[in-house]
Write a protein that holds these residues in place. Structure first.
Motif, PDB file in Angstrom:
ATOM      1  N   TYR A 169       0.998  -1.183  -0.019  1.00  0.00           N
ATOM      2  CA  TYR A 169       0.036   0.031   0.225  1.00  0.00           C
ATOM      3  C   TYR A 169       0.923   1.243   0.039  1.00  0.00           C
ATOM      4  O   TYR A 169       1.795   1.473   0.697  1.00  0.00           O
ATOM      5  N   ASN A 170       0.487   2.292  -0.850  1.00  0.00           N
ATOM      6  CA  ASN A 170       1.365   3.419  -0.980  1.00  0.00           C
ATOM      7  C   ASN A 170       2.671   3.332  -1.652  1.00  0.00           C
ATOM      8  O   ASN A 170       3.444   4.327  -1.756  1.00  0.00           O
ATOM      9  N   HIS A 255      -2.176  -7.082  -7.378  1.00  0.00           N
ATOM     10  CA  HIS A 255      -2.228  -7.331  -5.888  1.00  0.00           C
ATOM     11  C   HIS A 255      -1.906  -6.196  -5.163  1.00  0.00           C
ATOM     12  O   HIS A 255      -1.970  -6.097  -3.764  1.00  0.00           O
ATOM     13  N   TYR A 256      -1.928  -4.771  -5.796  1.00  0.00           N
ATOM     14  CA  TYR A 256      -1.717  -3.755  -5.020  1.00  0.00           C
ATOM     15  C   TYR A 256      -2.455  -3.534  -3.588  1.00  0.00           C
ATOM     16  O   TYR A 256      -3.496  -3.479  -3.562  1.00  0.00           O
ATOM     17  N   GLY A 257      -1.639  -3.380  -2.687  1.00  0.00           N
ATOM     18  CA  GLY A 257      -2.233  -3.060  -1.136  1.00  0.00           C
ATOM     19  C   GLY A 257      -3.225  -4.227  -0.605  1.00  0.00           C
ATOM     20  O   GLY A 257      -3.643  -4.007   0.391  1.00  0.00           O
ATOM     21  N   LEU A 258      -3.376  -5.424  -1.125  1.00  0.00           N
ATOM     22  CA  LEU A 258      -4.226  -6.506  -0.981  1.00  0.00           C
ATOM     23  C   LEU A 258      -2.968  -7.387   0.076  1.00  0.00           C
ATOM     24  O   LEU A 258      -2.040  -7.837  -0.321  1.00  0.00           O
ATOM     25  N   THR A 259      -3.380  -7.751   1.182  1.00  0.00           N
ATOM     26  CA  THR A 259      -2.786  -8.593   2.115  1.00  0.00           C
ATOM     27  C   THR A 259      -3.492  -9.788   2.892  1.00  0.00           C
ATOM     28  O   THR A 259      -4.628  -9.472   3.077  1.00  0.00           O
ATOM     29  N   ARG A 260      -2.987 -10.886   3.131  1.00  0.00           N
ATOM     30  CA  ARG A 260      -3.514 -11.714   3.882  1.00  0.00           C
ATOM     31  C   ARG A 260      -3.445 -11.559   5.444  1.00  0.00           C
ATOM     32  O   ARG A 260      -2.404 -11.224   5.811  1.00  0.00           O
ATOM     33  N   ARG A 261      -4.349 -12.115   6.100  1.00  0.00           N
ATOM     34  CA  ARG A 261      -4.546 -11.688   7.519  1.00  0.00           C
ATOM     35  C   ARG A 261      -3.245 -12.453   8.218  1.00  0.00           C
ATOM     36  O   ARG A 261      -3.270 -13.780   7.935  1.00  0.00           O
ATOM     37  N   HIS A 262      -2.406 -11.883   9.019  1.00  0.00           N
ATOM     38  CA  HIS A 262      -1.545 -12.633   9.840  1.00  0.00           C
ATOM     39  C   HIS A 262      -2.419 -13.271  11.135  1.00  0.00           C
ATOM     40  O   HIS A 262      -2.879 -12.277  11.868  1.00  0.00           O
ATOM     41  N   LEU A 263      -2.142 -14.540  11.213  1.00  0.00           N
ATOM     42  CA  LEU A 263      -2.728 -14.955  12.344  1.00  0.00           C
ATOM     43  C   LEU A 263      -1.940 -15.308  13.597  1.00  0.00           C
ATOM     44  O   LEU A 263      -2.406 -15.843  14.612  1.00  0.00           O
ATOM     45  N   GLY A 264      -0.721 -14.871  13.372  1.00  0.00           N
ATOM     46  CA  GLY A 264       0.155 -14.978  14.522  1.00  0.00           C
ATOM     47  C   GLY A 264       1.223 -16.060  14.193  1.00  0.00           C
ATOM     48  O   GLY A 264       1.034 -17.004  13.801  1.00  0.00           O
ATOM     49  N   ASP A 265       2.607 -15.873  14.781  1.00  0.00           N
ATOM     50  CA  ASP A 265       3.624 -16.953  14.697  1.00  0.00           C
ATOM     51  C   ASP A 265       3.635 -17.329  13.264  1.00  0.00           C
ATOM     52  O   ASP A 265       4.228 -18.387  12.997  1.00  0.00           O
ATOM     53  N   GLY A 266       3.731 -16.148  12.432  1.00  0.00           N
ATOM     54  CA  GLY A 266       4.309 -16.686  11.205  1.00  0.00           C
ATOM     55  C   GLY A 266       3.146 -17.231  10.175  1.00  0.00           C
ATOM     56  O   GLY A 266       3.636 -17.886   9.250  1.00  0.00           O
ATOM     57  N   ARG A 267       1.853 -17.298  10.807  1.00  0.00           N
ATOM     58  CA  ARG A 267       0.866 -17.965  10.187  1.00  0.00           C
ATOM     59  C   ARG A 267      -0.009 -17.160   9.320  1.00  0.00           C
ATOM     60  O   ARG A 267      -0.170 -15.923   9.790  1.00  0.00           O
ATOM     61  N   TRP A 336      -2.206   7.151  -9.505  1.00  0.00           N
ATOM     62  CA  TRP A 336      -2.462   5.774  -9.224  1.00  0.00           C
ATOM     63  C   TRP A 336      -3.025   5.872  -7.801  1.00  0.00           C
ATOM     64  O   TRP A 336      -3.940   5.184  -7.340  1.00  0.00           O
ATOM     65  N   ARG A 337      -2.244   6.463  -6.839  1.00  0.00           N
ATOM     66  CA  ARG A 337      -2.645   6.566  -5.413  1.00  0.00           C
ATOM     67  C   ARG A 337      -4.272   7.306  -5.325  1.00  0.00           C
ATOM     68  O   ARG A 337      -4.869   6.721  -4.445  1.00  0.00           O
ATOM     69  N   ARG A 338      -4.313   8.323  -5.981  1.00  0.00           N
ATOM     70  CA  ARG A 338      -5.901   8.778  -6.048  1.00  0.00           C
ATOM     71  C   ARG A 338      -6.865   7.860  -6.579  1.00  0.00           C
ATOM     72  O   ARG A 338      -7.982   8.000  -5.943  1.00  0.00           O
ATOM     73  N   ARG A 339      -6.583   7.066  -7.509  1.00  0.00           N
ATOM     74  CA  ARG A 339      -7.353   5.971  -7.910  1.00  0.00           C
ATOM     75  C   ARG A 339      -7.709   4.832  -7.041  1.00  0.00           C
ATOM     76  O   ARG A 339      -8.699   4.368  -7.039  1.00  0.00           O
ATOM     77  N   MET A 340      -6.641   4.467  -6.705  1.00  0.00           N
ATOM     78  CA  MET A 340      -6.499   3.135  -5.903  1.00  0.00           C
ATOM     79  C   MET A 340      -6.375   3.173  -4.424  1.00  0.00           C
ATOM     80  O   MET A 340      -7.243   2.039  -3.816  1.00  0.00           O
ATOM     81  N   ASN A 341      -5.810   4.145  -3.893  1.00  0.00           N
ATOM     82  CA  ASN A 341      -5.779   4.154  -2.384  1.00  0.00           C
ATOM     83  C   ASN A 341      -7.080   3.928  -1.704  1.00  0.00           C
ATOM     84  O   ASN A 341      -7.350   3.258  -0.680  1.00  0.00           O
ATOM     85  N   PRO A 342      -8.115   4.780  -2.099  1.00  0.00           N
ATOM     86  CA  PRO A 342      -9.479   4.706  -1.613  1.00  0.00           C
ATOM     87  C   PRO A 342     -10.144   3.534  -1.743  1.00  0.00           C
ATOM     88  O   PRO A 342     -10.782   2.865  -0.855  1.00  0.00           O
ATOM     89  N   ARG A 343      -9.844   2.644  -2.841  1.00  0.00           N
ATOM     90  CA  ARG A 343     -10.235   1.150  -3.215  1.00  0.00           C
ATOM     91  C   ARG A 343      -9.747   0.377  -2.133  1.00  0.00           C
ATOM     92  O   ARG A 343     -10.362  -0.784  -1.590  1.00  0.00           O
ATOM     93  N   VAL A 344      -8.528   0.422  -1.731  1.00  0.00           N
ATOM     94  CA  VAL A 344      -7.661  -0.308  -0.810  1.00  0.00           C
ATOM     95  C   VAL A 344      -8.368  -0.262   0.560  1.00  0.00           C
ATOM     96  O   VAL A 344      -8.726  -1.289   1.142  1.00  0.00           O
ATOM     97  N   ARG A 345      -8.790   1.074   0.971  1.00  0.00           N
ATOM     98  CA  ARG A 345      -9.206   1.238   2.339  1.00  0.00           C
ATOM     99  C   ARG A 345     -10.634   0.782   2.203  1.00  0.00           C
ATOM    100  O   ARG A 345     -11.089   0.184   3.472  1.00  0.00           O
TER     101      ARG A 345
END
Length: 373
Positions: A169-170, A255-267, A336-345
């Motif tokens: 992101y950003n 995949h810009y700005g998209l992340t998988r949830r960290h479940l803890g301990d590297g999972r 790009w940030r003007r178009r995509m950052n609001p979508r990521v949020r």
């Protein structure tokens, strides 16, 4: 599926006569290649709109022969065009320096927009001969390590800190591009070395595919040298750079700005359709053989391109335009940030309303995934 249903995916062939025309005529004729691949396709997207139809994912592979055929024939077509152009401009064509650069910029657009996408499709298939064609296409762009990085790292650890090509992101494209060029070859090498170590073999073992990568890329450079001398090598390397630029622009968008949830301990949570930007624009999906149905590709990586599914907004985030237009926007980071950052949020509020601190995700500071190669 019939030949008629497959023909729209053959639109990549329209670049071939444009490449021949630009090679023979010189001047500004090379502009037709990027104009066709980027702007004409984007205009067609505007006219044809979205295609929400999903094919039967259980369609037998035997019924996809006309769809598969375009990916099978593309390597000899691309190789013939690029290497003939090298010989022609260094032996018979009175083209000036800028004309040659323009021509091979256009050929790089073809190698990146079409060749790289087809290589990606081929590398995911089980028949060894299809994967070999993918290797040849990657060697034509001097980017063979992409096979290892994509299959062993990207698909396993997309949207985590282990995956270099998951844009943060950003993070502007130019900073991303420099990071990817530096990190991905090392990452791919480390993944192969660790895989060999798990098998009790050293990194120099003959099974390390980097030896094959080096041989194929060396053969491509040698052929360029035979056909065009040092100028041939330079022009070939230039089209390869343009192709890599195209590939990494696409990776940046996907995949810009998209992340998988960290479940803890590297999972980390499993990969879901929500972890890729989806686009159902008709014409650009024809040109890019449904690459923009990227959410389903990550959900079912071995699903052939004619069978990829699209998703609604409640399952996967949607791009406002197809890849050709979005990659153009990506080259202007403030735009790009003007178009995509609001979508990521908005994506974060939709799928992860309970996450209050996105700082470690934004900076790539979450722990590396456990057991990652």
């Amino acid at each position: 599926m019939t030949l008629r249903s497959a023909l729209p995916f053959w639109m990549s062939l329209m670049l071939v006569p444009l490449a021949v025309l630009a090679t023979l005529r010189g001047g500004w004729w090379w502009v037709l290649m990027p104009a066709c691949a980027w702007y004409l396709v984007t205009a067609l997207d505007g006219v044809l709109g979205l295609n929400p139809d999903n094919p039967d994912p259980d369609t037998p592979t035997a019924q996809l022969r006309w769809h598969r055929a375009i990916t099978v024939i593309w390597f000899p077509v691309q190789a013939a065009v690029v290497f003939w152009a090298i010989w022609h401009v260094t032996h018979t064509a009175p083209l000036g320096g800028w004309e040659r650069l323009g021509l091979f910029f256009g050929l790089g657009v073809m190698s990146g927009t079409i060749g790289m996408v087809y290589a990606h499709e081929l590398l995911h298939q089980k028949p060894a001969w299809e994967r070999a064609l993918g290797d040849l296409l990657l060697a034509m762009t001097l980017y063979s390590h992409f096979r290892t990085e994509h299959l062993l790292v990207h698909h396993a650890w997309v949207a985590t800190p282990r995956d270099a090509v998951s844009a943060r992101y950003n993070e502007g494209f130019f900073r991303y591009f420099a990071r990817v060029l530096a990190d991905c070859p090392r990452s791919a090498w480390a993944a192969e070395a660790r895989l060999l170590a798990r098998l009790g073999r050293p990194w120099w073992d003959r099974r390390n595919p980097f030896w094959r990568y080096a041989a194929l890329q060396g053969a491509m450079l040698a052929l360029a040298a035979v056909l065009g001398g040092w100028q041939g090598v330079a022009l070939f390397a230039f089209q390869a750079f343009v192709a890599v630029w195209q590939l990494e622009l696409t990776n940046y968008v996907e995949h810009y700005g998209l992340t998988r949830r960290h479940l803890g301990d590297g999972r980390y949570e499993h990969v879901l359709p929500r972890h890729s930007w989806n686009a159902s624009h008709t014409a650009s999906n024809w040109l890019l053989i449904n690459l923009q149905r990227h959410s389903d590709h990550h959900y079912k990586p071995d699903r052939r391109f004619p069978l990829l599914q699209t998703y609604a907004e409640d399952q996967a985030p949607q791009l406002p335009l197809g890849y050709p237009a979005m990659t153009f926007v990506a080259m202007v980071p403030p735009w790009w940030r003007r178009r995509m950052n609001p979508r990521v949020r908005a994506w974060r509020r939709q799928f992860y309303p309970d996450v209050t601190d996105w700082g470690p995700y934004n900076r790539g500071e979450n722990p590396m995934p456990r057991r990652a190669l």
